[in-house]
Scaffold this active site. Structure first.
Site, PDB file in Angstrom:
ATOM      1  N   ASP A  24       0.883  -1.007   0.110  1.00 43.57           N
ATOM      2  CA  ASP A  24       0.015  -0.099  -0.015  1.00 43.57           C
ATOM      3  C   ASP A  24       0.864   1.190   0.170  1.00 43.57           C
ATOM      4  OD1 ASP A  24      -3.181   0.259   1.012  1.00 43.57           O
ATOM      5  OD2 ASP A  24      -2.011   2.158   1.128  1.00 43.57           O
ATOM      6  N   TYR A  37     -15.285   8.755 -10.725  1.00 43.98           N
ATOM      7  CA  TYR A  37     -15.148   7.088 -10.411  1.00 43.98           C
ATOM      8  C   TYR A  37     -15.635   6.440 -11.160  1.00 43.98           C
ATOM      9  CZ  TYR A  37     -15.344   3.300  -7.179  1.00 43.98           C
ATOM     10  OH  TYR A  37     -15.257   1.838  -6.532  1.00 43.98           O
TER      11      TYR A  37
HETATM   12  N1  LIG Z   1     -15.908  -0.323  -0.655  1.00 44.53           N
HETATM   13  C1  LIG Z   1     -16.757  -0.308  -1.530  1.00 44.53           C
HETATM   14  O1  LIG Z   1     -17.943  -0.362  -1.215  1.00 44.53           O
HETATM   15  C2  LIG Z   1     -16.596  -0.679  -2.979  1.00 44.53           C
HETATM   16  C3  LIG Z   1     -17.312  -1.069  -3.971  1.00 44.53           C
HETATM   17  C4  LIG Z   1     -17.292  -1.066  -5.362  1.00 44.53           C
HETATM   18  C5  LIG Z   1     -15.861  -1.210  -5.555  1.00 44.53           C
HETATM   19  N2  LIG Z   1     -15.050  -1.115  -4.795  1.00 44.53           N
HETATM   20  C6  LIG Z   1     -13.315  -1.284  -5.184  1.00 44.53           C
HETATM   21  O2  LIG Z   1     -12.803  -2.130  -4.626  1.00 44.53           O
HETATM   22  C7  LIG Z   1     -11.206  -1.882  -4.564  1.00 44.53           C
HETATM   23  C8  LIG Z   1     -11.116  -1.450  -2.932  1.00 44.53           C
HETATM   24  O3  LIG Z   1     -11.916  -0.548  -2.547  1.00 44.53           O
HETATM   25  P1  LIG Z   1     -11.777  -0.265  -0.938  1.00 44.53           P
HETATM   26  O4  LIG Z   1     -13.109   0.036  -0.405  1.00 44.53           O
HETATM   27  O5  LIG Z   1     -10.961  -1.239  -0.273  1.00 44.53           O
HETATM   28  O6  LIG Z   1     -10.947   1.181  -1.030  1.00 44.53           O
HETATM   29  P2  LIG Z   1     -10.112   2.022   0.202  1.00 44.53           P
HETATM   30  O7  LIG Z   1     -10.322   3.320  -0.146  1.00 44.53           O
HETATM   31  O8  LIG Z   1     -10.428   1.666   1.303  1.00 44.53           O
HETATM   32  O9  LIG Z   1      -8.682   1.262  -0.153  1.00 44.53           O
HETATM   33  C9  LIG Z   1      -7.862   1.847  -1.286  1.00 44.53           C
HETATM   34  C10 LIG Z   1      -6.348   1.616  -0.757  1.00 44.53           C
HETATM   35  O10 LIG Z   1      -5.421   1.865  -1.590  1.00 44.53           O
HETATM   36  C11 LIG Z   1      -4.341   2.567  -1.234  1.00 44.53           C
HETATM   37  N3  LIG Z   1      -3.867   3.383  -2.194  1.00 44.53           N
HETATM   38  C12 LIG Z   1      -4.410   4.691  -2.594  1.00 44.53           C
HETATM   39  N4  LIG Z   1      -3.420   5.284  -3.521  1.00 44.53           N
HETATM   40  C13 LIG Z   1      -2.414   4.353  -3.662  1.00 44.53           C
HETATM   41  C14 LIG Z   1      -1.272   4.188  -4.617  1.00 44.53           C
HETATM   42  N5  LIG Z   1      -1.062   5.414  -5.389  1.00 44.53           N
HETATM   43  N6  LIG Z   1      -0.673   3.210  -4.439  1.00 44.53           N
HETATM   44  C15 LIG Z   1      -0.919   2.110  -3.634  1.00 44.53           C
HETATM   45  N7  LIG Z   1      -1.946   2.357  -2.923  1.00 44.53           N
HETATM   46  C16 LIG Z   1      -2.522   3.188  -2.730  1.00 44.53           C
HETATM   47  C17 LIG Z   1      -5.064   3.173  -0.069  1.00 44.53           C
HETATM   48  O11 LIG Z   1      -3.918   3.873   0.731  1.00 44.53           O
HETATM   49  C18 LIG Z   1      -6.043   2.487   0.654  1.00 44.53           C
HETATM   50  O12 LIG Z   1      -5.311   1.861   1.559  1.00 44.53           O
HETATM   51  C19 LIG Z   1     -11.271  -0.142  -5.385  1.00 44.53           C
HETATM   52  O13 LIG Z   1     -10.912  -0.739  -6.755  1.00 44.53           O
HETATM   53  C20 LIG Z   1     -12.865   0.102  -5.113  1.00 44.53           C
HETATM   54  O14 LIG Z   1     -13.044   0.965  -6.484  1.00 44.53           O
HETATM   55  C21 LIG Z   1     -14.973  -1.006  -3.441  1.00 44.53           C
END
Ligand SMILES: NC(=O)c1ccc[n+]([C@@H]2O[C@H](COP(=O)([O-])OP(=O)(O)OC[C@H]3O[C@@H](n4cnc5c(N)ncnc54)[C@H](O)[C@@H]3O)[C@@H](O)[C@H]2O)c1
Length: 317
Positions: free
Chosen positions: A37, A140
């Site tokens: 991360d 998004y």
């Molecule tokens: N949470 C939901 O309800 C949901 C719904 C649909 C899709 N998604 C998708 O699932 C995936 C994960 O979502 P989530 O809820 O865990 O998101 P989140 O925001 O909780 O986690 C994202 C993580 O990515 C890390 N990050 C950000 N920029 C970065 C970079 N440049 N390099 C490396 N790491 C980086 C952040 O520090 C964070 O820990 C995403 O693709 C999101 O679009 C999530």
């Protein structure tokens, strides 16, 4: 073919990453999973990685003999609206950097999540089909649509093994959500357990599709383990858990905590939620690789409250 390489999780500190990493460790063993991360962590084997840094990404992949990448790093819907250019960069360049790894033969398989945010106002809202009008209205959603097309392109053009799910709103107790429109469905349980009133940023009857985290993790592992001849969708599979509203979640919490109350103070996220479907038709995932959700609203409420209460009791001790 036996799975011999290591698994790299990018975005392992996020809401999904924390739980998916645990599940991957259970499946493949601590040694074979590399959580990463941009933020720090004291997890075993953890490496700090900015997915936009191609050299760093390639070095980590080579040094650790990574074969499978789970790319979870993203900027979600609400935060993406506050900083659209940043969302475009992280969500698009991050994905392209990882897709290039498979094209260059450095890794063999990629998982990348899409979202119900690919849909828009003109998409049928109830039981949204796999193939339908896709006209996202947030940055998004636009990045998820472009990402889906890139996944399909790399699969077809370069024979890359790229797999994807259109997650609905994800709810789990382990980590706080990262700035999406369905975050309320996590926050509400935290307030209920803390004995506080919840100020909800969506209106009472805003109906959206959700998936409990254990189901989301299981779906991800099942999709990644499905034989490639069972995969027929190369963009991203529709996925459904259950459909609910803030008022229904409140009623479900009140069965356990009768004094819990909610106040509705919709903000800019209401407009985002209004552009998304109420429920999703995931028939294709069921047919292709046997998907079936297990957790509904009341099971989710019970599990969220039980786990958050346990955590609170530990903190008070
Ligand atoms: N949470 C939901 O309800 C949901 C719904 C649909 C899709 N998604 C998708 O699932 C995936 C994960 O979502 P989530 O809820 O865990 O998101 P989140 O925001 O909780 O986690 C994202 C993580 O990515 C890390 N990050 C950000 N920029 C970065 C970079 N440049 N390099 C490396 N790491 C980086 C952040 O520090 C964070 O820990 C995403 O693709 C999101 O679009 C999530």
């Amino acid at each position: 073919m036996a799975h011999t390489g290591r698994v790299l999780v990018i975005g392992a500190n996020g809401q999904l990453g924390v739980e998916l990493t645990d599940a991957l460790v259970d499946r493949y063993g601590q040694d074979r999973v590399i959580p990463s991360d941009i933020t720090a962590s004291d997890r075993e084997n953890f490496v700090t990685l900015d997915v936009l840094n191609v050299e760093q990404l390639k070095d980590i992949v080579k040094e650790n003999q990574v074969s499978d990448v789970y790319l979870l790093a993203a900027l979600l819907s609400a935060r993406g609206e506050q900083n659209p250019m940043w969302a475009w960069r992280i969500n698009m360049d991050g994905l392209l950097n990882v897709l290039e790894l498979v094209r260059e033969g450095l890794v063999r398989k990629i998982f990348w999540p899409s979202s119900i945010a690919v849909f828009g106002q003109t998409t049928p809202k109830v039981n949204t089909p796999q193939e339908t009008i896709i006209s996202p209205e947030t940055m998004y959603g636009i990045t998820k649509l472009a990402g889906e097309r890139l996944c399909a392109y790399y699969s077809k053009k370069f024979n890359a093994d790229v797999r994807s799910l259109r997650y609905p709103g994800l709810v789990g107790h382990r980590a706080l959500p990262g700035g999406g429109t369905t975050d309320y469905a996590v926050d509400i349980y935290h307030k209920a357990v803390a004995g506080e009133v919840y100020h909800c940023f969506l209106m009472a009857n805003t109906r959206l599709p959700f998936l409990y985290m254990s189901d989301a993790v299981r779906a991800t592992l099942e999709l990644m383990q499905a034989p490639s001849d069972q995969i027929t969708v190369y963009s991203s599979y529709n996925l459904m858990g259950f459909s609910t509203t803030p008022a229904e979640i409140t009623a479900s919490i009140q069965q356990h905590i009768p004094g819990f109350t909610i106040e509705y103070e919709p903000d800019f996220r209401q407009q985002i939620a209004d552009s998304w479907p109420e429920s999703i038709d995931d028939q294709q995932a069921r047919e292709d690789w046997g998907w079936q959700a297990k957790i509904g609203l009341n099971e989710m409420t019970w599990d969220m409250l039980t786990n958050l209460e346990k955590r609170q009791a530990t903190l008070v001790k």
